[in-house]
Design an enzyme around this catalytic site. Structure first.
Site, PDB file in Angstrom:
ATOM      1  N   LYS A   1      -6.791  64.360  11.775  1.00 13.02           N
ATOM      2  CA  LYS A   1      -6.133  65.339  13.007  1.00 13.02           C
ATOM      3  C   LYS A   1      -5.614  66.448  12.640  1.00 13.02           C
ATOM      4  O   LYS A   1      -5.539  67.689  12.892  1.00 13.02           O
ATOM      5  CB  LYS A   1      -5.379  64.401  14.042  1.00 13.02           C
TER       6      LYS A   1
ATOM      7  N   THR B   1       0.304  63.487  17.441  1.00 15.16           N
ATOM      8  CA  THR B   1      -0.031  64.014  16.300  1.00 15.16           C
ATOM      9  C   THR B   1       1.192  64.143  15.377  1.00 15.16           C
ATOM     10  O   THR B   1       1.977  65.131  15.649  1.00 15.16           O
ATOM     11  CB  THR B   1      -0.744  65.578  16.215  1.00 15.16           C
TER      12      THR B   1
ATOM     13  N   LYS C   1       4.521  72.651  14.542  1.00  8.52           N
ATOM     14  CA  LYS C   1       4.627  71.231  14.066  1.00  8.52           C
ATOM     15  C   LYS C   1       3.136  70.730  13.114  1.00  8.52           C
ATOM     16  O   LYS C   1       3.356  70.129  12.017  1.00  8.52           O
ATOM     17  CB  LYS C   1       5.249  70.424  14.906  1.00  8.52           C
TER      18      LYS C   1
ATOM     19  N   LEU D   1       3.584  61.615  21.888  1.00 10.06           N
ATOM     20  CA  LEU D   1       5.156  62.105  21.623  1.00 10.06           C
ATOM     21  C   LEU D   1       5.026  63.290  20.875  1.00 10.06           C
ATOM     22  O   LEU D   1       4.028  63.506  20.189  1.00 10.06           O
ATOM     23  CB  LEU D   1       5.955  61.062  21.022  1.00 10.06           C
ATOM     24  N   PRO D   2       6.150  64.056  20.915  1.00 11.06           N
ATOM     25  CA  PRO D   2       6.059  65.516  20.182  1.00 11.06           C
ATOM     26  C   PRO D   2       6.357  65.489  18.916  1.00 11.06           C
ATOM     27  O   PRO D   2       5.834  66.693  18.355  1.00 11.06           O
ATOM     28  CB  PRO D   2       7.229  66.253  21.325  1.00 11.06           C
TER      29      PRO D   2
HETATM   30  P1  NAD Z   1       4.745  67.464  25.382  1.00  8.35           P
HETATM   31  O1  NAD Z   1       5.935  68.081  24.729  1.00  8.35           O
HETATM   32  O2  NAD Z   1       4.135  67.864  26.780  1.00  8.35           O
HETATM   33  O3  NAD Z   1       4.995  65.831  26.139  1.00  8.35           O
HETATM   34  C1  NAD Z   1       5.877  64.915  25.119  1.00  8.35           C
HETATM   35  C2  NAD Z   1       6.526  63.806  25.937  1.00  8.35           C
HETATM   36  O4  NAD Z   1       7.220  63.229  25.333  1.00  8.35           O
HETATM   37  C3  NAD Z   1       7.417  64.764  27.080  1.00  8.35           C
HETATM   38  O5  NAD Z   1       7.096  64.372  28.463  1.00  8.35           O
HETATM   39  C4  NAD Z   1       8.849  64.546  26.479  1.00  8.35           C
HETATM   40  O6  NAD Z   1       9.730  64.265  27.540  1.00  8.35           O
HETATM   41  C5  NAD Z   1       8.566  62.981  26.304  1.00  8.35           C
HETATM   42  N1  NAD Z   1       9.376  62.448  25.238  1.00  8.35           N
HETATM   43  C6  NAD Z   1      10.249  63.217  24.324  1.00  8.35           C
HETATM   44  N2  NAD Z   1      11.094  62.479  23.480  1.00  8.35           N
HETATM   45  C7  NAD Z   1      11.133  61.075  24.156  1.00  8.35           C
HETATM   46  C8  NAD Z   1      11.579  59.994  23.890  1.00  8.35           C
HETATM   47  N3  NAD Z   1      12.624  59.912  23.157  1.00  8.35           N
HETATM   48  N4  NAD Z   1      11.028  58.700  24.672  1.00  8.35           N
HETATM   49  C9  NAD Z   1      10.383  59.031  25.470  1.00  8.35           C
HETATM   50  N5  NAD Z   1       9.739  60.012  25.869  1.00  8.35           N
HETATM   51  C10 NAD Z   1      10.029  60.935  25.278  1.00  8.35           C
HETATM   52  O7  NAD Z   1       3.599  67.327  24.471  1.00  8.35           O
HETATM   53  P2  NAD Z   1       2.008  67.063  24.807  1.00  8.35           P
HETATM   54  O8  NAD Z   1       1.437  68.631  24.797  1.00  8.35           O
HETATM   55  O9  NAD Z   1       1.777  66.276  25.660  1.00  8.35           O
HETATM   56  O10 NAD Z   1       1.505  66.424  23.375  1.00  8.35           O
HETATM   57  C11 NAD Z   1       2.014  65.159  23.045  1.00  8.35           C
HETATM   58  C12 NAD Z   1       1.397  64.838  21.614  1.00  8.35           C
HETATM   59  O11 NAD Z   1       0.013  65.211  21.837  1.00  8.35           O
HETATM   60  C13 NAD Z   1       1.894  65.670  20.619  1.00  8.35           C
HETATM   61  O12 NAD Z   1       1.934  65.004  19.416  1.00  8.35           O
HETATM   62  C14 NAD Z   1       0.849  66.855  20.443  1.00  8.35           C
HETATM   63  O13 NAD Z   1       0.858  67.434  19.187  1.00  8.35           O
HETATM   64  C15 NAD Z   1      -0.398  66.304  20.765  1.00  8.35           C
HETATM   65  N6  NAD Z   1      -1.510  66.802  21.461  1.00  8.35           N
HETATM   66  C16 NAD Z   1      -1.444  67.628  22.336  1.00  8.35           C
HETATM   67  C17 NAD Z   1      -2.400  68.560  22.726  1.00  8.35           C
HETATM   68  C18 NAD Z   1      -2.212  69.593  23.790  1.00  8.35           C
HETATM   69  O14 NAD Z   1      -3.419  70.452  24.015  1.00  8.35           O
HETATM   70  N7  NAD Z   1      -1.058  69.516  24.650  1.00  8.35           N
HETATM   71  C19 NAD Z   1      -3.749  68.289  22.340  1.00  8.35           C
HETATM   72  C20 NAD Z   1      -4.011  67.273  21.300  1.00  8.35           C
HETATM   73  C21 NAD Z   1      -2.811  66.724  20.790  1.00  8.35           C
END
Ligand code: NAD
Length: 308
Positions: A173, A97, A242, A67-68
């Protein structure tokens, strides 16, 4: 494995992780607030599409989330129709994260219901999620970690148990992403300087990558998404801001001084505001390009190298 898994948050990272779990033969109950995020899974016979987080935790024993933000984690677990209200699950694994504070807060509530919590943030970006090669740092009960290794090994190849308290892996992290944020910002400045002085960006990367300036931006992000101007690395500027802000918040809480960190927080805030929260993190180079009136672009496209 017959035990049903749950997965909430099928974004850039989550949809690959969930896909890999399905491909590994697991039955997975899926939920995301964006219905289009569920589309790719609708025809999969091993996937069950849920209509809320509560339905996920009603049907699945182990629930993973990606989640974001801390606010979203709280809403997904503790909010109306959240995981807590579904109730039948026994393990919660947070791959997001979102910092140690929300991890500990959520774990305290879940443990009252007997749910074991692991915080398991990942590193390696979208390519790592797609290939199942992520690093995963895990904290929480050692037994829980060992019991869930077969699941974690489907989504990551480099697993680290970093400590018994939920939140410790989040701190690990945040330290990692802070360094990643600094490397990308400083590499953007250095590359713009070199290009303005007439250097070929690919030659610069070749030199840096066998010299002491190499880092995750020179090795990976610039070759993959900047010099080819694709800006599709898959990590959003809003998420990087964030992470840096959460890191600084932790530093403040712990009484740790981070002088470079203060500048990083402002720079990533500016990037998010100027380029948009959904812009790719690699686009931070545009901030410095605009100020210097050059583009860090492969030389065979040099005719476009002046910013107009
Ligand atoms: P993203 O924004 O693409 O995905 C987040 C998902 O959560 C979205 O599909 C959104 O619709 C969903 N969401 C939001 N609110 C919600 C709710 N109330 N109920 C259900 N679903 C909900 O983000 P991401 O890039 O996939 O990153 C996800 C996590 O992983 C973050 O914490 C990010 O910091 C971490 N992360 C990302 C990366 C990267 O390269 N993208 C790498 C390592 C860690």
């Amino acid at each position: 494995m017959t035990e049903k898994l749950g997965f909430v948050g099928l974004g850039n990272m989550g949809h690959h992780m969930a896909r890999r779990l399905l491909e590994a033969g697991h039955n997975v109950v899926l939920f995301d607030v964006r219905s289009e995020a569920l589309d790719a899974f609708r025809d999969n016979p091993n996937a069950t599409i849920a209509s809320s987080c509560a339905e996920v935790s009603k049907l699945a024993k182990t629930v993973l989330v990606s989640l974001p933000s801390p606010q979203v984690v709280k809403a997904v677990v503790l909010g109306e129709n959240g995981l807590l209200t579904g109730g039948a699950f026994d393990t919660y694994i947070d791959l997001s994260t979102t910092g140690p504070q929300v991890a500990a807060e959520v774990a305290a509530k879940l443990s009252e219901l007997g749910v074991d919590c692991l915080d398991a943030p990942v590193s390696g970006g979208v390519p790592g999620a797609a290939a199942g090669t992520l690093s995963i740092m895990v904290s929480g009960s050692k037994q829980g970690y060992e019991d869930h290794l077969p699941i974690l090994q489907v989504i990551g190849k480099k697993l680290f148990y970093v400590g018994p308290s939920v939140g410790q892996a989040q701190t690990m992290k945040l330290a990692n992403n802070y360094l990643s944020a600094v490397a990308l910002a400083a590499t953007s400045e250095a590359m713009v300087l070199g290009v303005k002085a007439g250097l070929d960006p690919n030659v610069m990367l070749d030199v840096l990558n066998v010299s002491s300036g190499r880092n995750s931006a020179t090795l990976d992000k610039f070759p993959a998404a900047v010099v080819n101007r694709k800006f599709d690395y898959g990590f959003k500027s809003g998420l990087m801001y964030k992470d840096v802000a959460l890191c600084l918040q932790e530093a403040d809480r712990m009484g740790v001084t981070m002088l470079v960190g203060g500048n990083m927080k402002e720079l990533w805030k500016m990037t998010k505001e100027k380029l948009g929260a959904d812009s790719d993190t690699t686009e931070i180079v545009r901030i410095f390009e605009e100020l210097a009136s050059v583009e860090v672009r492969e030389q065979d496209q040099k005719e476009y190298s002046e910013v107009r």
